[in-house]
Design a protein around this motif. Structure first.
Motif, PDB file in Angstrom:
ATOM      1  N   GLN A  20       0.827  -1.197   0.000  1.00  0.00           N
ATOM      2  CA  GLN A  20       0.000   0.000   0.000  1.00  0.00           C
ATOM      3  C   GLN A  20       0.869   1.258   0.000  1.00  0.00           C
ATOM      4  O   GLN A  20       1.959   1.271   0.574  1.00  0.00           O
ATOM      5  N   PRO A  21       0.392   2.337  -0.651  1.00  0.00           N
ATOM      6  CA  PRO A  21       1.147   3.593  -0.624  1.00  0.00           C
ATOM      7  C   PRO A  21       1.169   4.191   0.774  1.00  0.00           C
ATOM      8  O   PRO A  21       0.385   3.803   1.650  1.00  0.00           O
ATOM      9  N   THR A  22       2.065   5.153   0.976  1.00  0.00           N
ATOM     10  CA  THR A  22       2.218   5.769   2.290  1.00  0.00           C
ATOM     11  C   THR A  22       0.910   6.358   2.792  1.00  0.00           C
ATOM     12  O   THR A  22       0.571   6.249   3.978  1.00  0.00           O
ATOM     13  N   SER A  23       0.144   6.980   1.913  1.00  0.00           N
ATOM     14  CA  SER A  23      -1.110   7.603   2.318  1.00  0.00           C
ATOM     15  C   SER A  23      -2.094   6.593   2.892  1.00  0.00           C
ATOM     16  O   SER A  23      -2.868   6.901   3.804  1.00  0.00           O
ATOM     17  N   THR A  41       9.298   3.956   0.951  1.00  0.00           N
ATOM     18  CA  THR A  41      10.393   4.881   0.643  1.00  0.00           C
ATOM     19  C   THR A  41      10.104   6.312   1.088  1.00  0.00           C
ATOM     20  O   THR A  41      10.926   7.197   0.877  1.00  0.00           O
ATOM     21  N   GLN A  42       8.926   6.546   1.674  1.00  0.00           N
ATOM     22  CA  GLN A  42       8.586   7.852   2.222  1.00  0.00           C
ATOM     23  C   GLN A  42       8.293   7.702   3.709  1.00  0.00           C
ATOM     24  O   GLN A  42       7.770   6.674   4.144  1.00  0.00           O
ATOM     25  N   PRO A  43       8.635   8.703   4.518  1.00  0.00           N
ATOM     26  CA  PRO A  43       8.364   8.599   5.961  1.00  0.00           C
ATOM     27  C   PRO A  43       6.875   8.435   6.255  1.00  0.00           C
ATOM     28  O   PRO A  43       6.031   9.021   5.576  1.00  0.00           O
ATOM     29  N   VAL A  44       6.571   7.621   7.233  1.00  0.00           N
ATOM     30  CA  VAL A  44       5.202   7.445   7.730  1.00  0.00           C
ATOM     31  C   VAL A  44       5.172   7.997   9.147  1.00  0.00           C
ATOM     32  O   VAL A  44       5.916   7.523  10.015  1.00  0.00           O
ATOM     33  N   THR A  52      14.700  -0.737   0.439  1.00  0.00           N
ATOM     34  CA  THR A  52      15.707  -0.601  -0.612  1.00  0.00           C
ATOM     35  C   THR A  52      15.531   0.751  -1.280  1.00  0.00           C
ATOM     36  O   THR A  52      14.405   1.245  -1.431  1.00  0.00           O
ATOM     37  N   ASP A  53      16.611   1.345  -1.700  1.00  0.00           N
ATOM     38  CA  ASP A  53      16.546   2.603  -2.450  1.00  0.00           C
ATOM     39  C   ASP A  53      16.205   2.259  -3.909  1.00  0.00           C
ATOM     40  O   ASP A  53      17.074   2.111  -4.752  1.00  0.00           O
ATOM     41  N   PHE A  54      14.905   2.113  -4.172  1.00  0.00           N
ATOM     42  CA  PHE A  54      14.453   1.661  -5.487  1.00  0.00           C
ATOM     43  C   PHE A  54      14.855   2.619  -6.600  1.00  0.00           C
ATOM     44  O   PHE A  54      15.238   2.201  -7.694  1.00  0.00           O
ATOM     45  N   GLN A  55      14.767   3.904  -6.338  1.00  0.00           N
ATOM     46  CA  GLN A  55      15.086   4.891  -7.372  1.00  0.00           C
ATOM     47  C   GLN A  55      16.545   4.776  -7.794  1.00  0.00           C
ATOM     48  O   GLN A  55      16.861   4.730  -8.989  1.00  0.00           O
ATOM     49  N   ALA A  56      17.440   4.698  -6.830  1.00  0.00           N
ATOM     50  CA  ALA A  56      18.861   4.560  -7.145  1.00  0.00           C
ATOM     51  C   ALA A  56      19.162   3.217  -7.795  1.00  0.00           C
ATOM     52  O   ALA A  56      20.027   3.114  -8.671  1.00  0.00           O
ATOM     53  N   ALA A  57      18.434   2.167  -7.390  1.00  0.00           N
ATOM     54  CA  ALA A  57      18.668   0.831  -7.937  1.00  0.00           C
ATOM     55  C   ALA A  57      18.346   0.780  -9.426  1.00  0.00           C
ATOM     56  O   ALA A  57      19.112   0.227 -10.228  1.00  0.00           O
ATOM     57  N   VAL A  58      17.211   1.345  -9.808  1.00  0.00           N
ATOM     58  CA  VAL A  58      16.829   1.338 -11.230  1.00  0.00           C
ATOM     59  C   VAL A  58      17.787   2.205 -12.032  1.00  0.00           C
ATOM     60  O   VAL A  58      18.187   1.847 -13.147  1.00  0.00           O
ATOM     61  N   SER A  59      18.168   3.329 -11.479  1.00  0.00           N
ATOM     62  CA  SER A  59      19.132   4.188 -12.166  1.00  0.00           C
ATOM     63  C   SER A  59      20.437   3.448 -12.398  1.00  0.00           C
ATOM     64  O   SER A  59      21.057   3.563 -13.469  1.00  0.00           O
ATOM     65  N   LEU A  84       4.842   8.130 -12.341  1.00  0.00           N
ATOM     66  CA  LEU A  84       5.952   8.701 -11.580  1.00  0.00           C
ATOM     67  C   LEU A  84       5.760   8.649 -10.068  1.00  0.00           C
ATOM     68  O   LEU A  84       6.652   9.060  -9.318  1.00  0.00           O
ATOM     69  N   SER A  85       4.620   8.145  -9.607  1.00  0.00           N
ATOM     70  CA  SER A  85       4.466   7.972  -8.164  1.00  0.00           C
ATOM     71  C   SER A  85       5.272   6.783  -7.652  1.00  0.00           C
ATOM     72  O   SER A  85       5.507   6.659  -6.443  1.00  0.00           O
ATOM     73  N   ASP A  86       5.707   5.915  -8.559  1.00  0.00           N
ATOM     74  CA  ASP A  86       6.515   4.758  -8.179  1.00  0.00           C
ATOM     75  C   ASP A  86       7.994   5.114  -8.254  1.00  0.00           C
ATOM     76  O   ASP A  86       8.469   5.671  -9.246  1.00  0.00           O
ATOM     77  N   LYS A  87       8.741   4.764  -7.203  1.00  0.00           N
ATOM     78  CA  LYS A  87      10.158   5.126  -7.138  1.00  0.00           C
ATOM     79  C   LYS A  87      10.977   4.442  -8.222  1.00  0.00           C
ATOM     80  O   LYS A  87      11.969   4.999  -8.719  1.00  0.00           O
ATOM     81  N   ARG A  88      10.602   3.237  -8.615  1.00  0.00           N
ATOM     82  CA  ARG A  88      11.336   2.556  -9.679  1.00  0.00           C
ATOM     83  C   ARG A  88      11.220   3.330 -10.986  1.00  0.00           C
ATOM     84  O   ARG A  88      12.209   3.517 -11.703  1.00  0.00           O
ATOM     85  N   ILE A  89      10.020   3.764 -11.281  1.00  0.00           N
ATOM     86  CA  ILE A  89       9.811   4.509 -12.525  1.00  0.00           C
ATOM     87  C   ILE A  89      10.475   5.882 -12.438  1.00  0.00           C
ATOM     88  O   ILE A  89      10.997   6.398 -13.438  1.00  0.00           O
TER      89      ILE A  89
END
Length: 289
Positions: A20-23, A41-44, A52-59, A84-89
């Motif tokens: 589920q998303p953070t919201s 990947t966002q604070p709750v 995992t740092d998904f954004q950095a991993a895909v990059s 773009l709400s997904d960190k991988r994308i």
């Protein structure tokens, strides 16, 4: 609900792995004990998050393929509909923007083998066939490998693949998958540390990944040894791409020779027939992998 039941049992901490998303997690009651969310990947607010740092991993994966000279890369995504709400994308677009390479298509693959298989067939049938594929899960990549093998597409000569996850299955595919590997040990350690000592734990911890180069991107060459997995991770060649030598002892009944030769067109097994008492190949010998 189940969380309330756990709180009623006076557990010391609750670790939640949710897609589920953070919201959607904001309403989870978490005052009675420490809550740790995995893969957020966002604070709750009021909880600790380890991911995992998904954004950095895909990059990292995209940059690796670009380093090989591939410039027409497609992405198989389990969350293509999230955009773009997904960190991988986000990492996908970030890597292309920073390298000034046109962004390739992002195709929905549902984090499944079937999804990866269907998405890859769609890419192969499109007007702009990619020269490389990044799959954001090993399951999708394994499905993609099947589609490529069925279409007699060479990997990585025609299309290269890099996957995200680094599960054991990635070592046993053919070719062995180059992966961006999650650090499962570090994730587990950080989560338990957050549960045991929440006061001295950051609210958000992003864990780095490691690129493990294998054959599917072209980093490592194929090893023709028939002994299976080698020291550097090489595996046997796919039966559709490589035929191992056939050993026959003659004379033999003509029908048995034809049967064995016909099987050899699709199978990489060693077949040995006795000159006096021809043997029937065992199931593991006469069936294609």
């Amino acid at each position: 609900d189940r969380i309330s039941q756990l709180i009623a049992r006076e557990v010391d901490a609750i670790i939640i792995a949710s897609a589920q998303p953070t919201s959607a997690l904001a309403g989870v009651p978490r005052k009675e004990c420490p809550f740790i969310f995995m893969d957020q990947t966002q604070p709750v607010p009021g909880a600790k998050c380890v991911s995992t740092d998904f954004q950095a991993a895909v990059s990292l994966a995209v940059r690796h393929l670009l380093g090989h000279g591939y410039t027409n890369i497609a992405m198989l995504s389990g969350k293509a509909d999230d955009g773009l709400s997904d960190k991988r994308i986000q990492g996908w677009y970030q890597a292309h923007k920073e390298t000034e390479i046109p962004v390739g298509p992002v195709v929905q693959a549902h984090f499944t083998r079937q999804g990866g298989y269907d998405a890859t067939l769609a890419l192969l049938d499109s007007d702009h066939r990619p020269d490389a594929i990044f799959a954001d899960s090993d399951l999708e990549a394994i499905g993609a490998l099947r589609a490529l093998h069925e279409r007699h597409v060479r990997i990585p000569e025609d299309i290269a693949i890099v996957s995200f996850d680094g599960t054991v299955d990635s070592q046993f595919s053919w070719p062995a998958l180059t992966v961006v590997q999650q650090d499962a040990t570090a994730i587990a350690e950080r989560m338990f540390q957050a549960a045991l000592d929440p006061q001295n734990t950051p609210d958000l911890q992003l864990i780095d990944t490691t690129l493990v180069p294998r054959q599917s991107c072209g980093c490592l060459k194929s090893n023709d040894s028939p002994e299976g997995i080698t020291a550097n991770g090489s595996l046997l060649r796919s039966c559709r791409l490589y035929r191992r030598p056939l050993s026959l002892r003659l004379p033999m009944p003509p029908m048995l020779v034809m049967r064995i030769l016909n099987q050899q067109r699709f199978c990489h097994s060693w077949l040995v027939a006795d000159a006096i008492t021809p043997i029937t190949p065992q199931p593991w010998q006469n069936r294609c992998c």
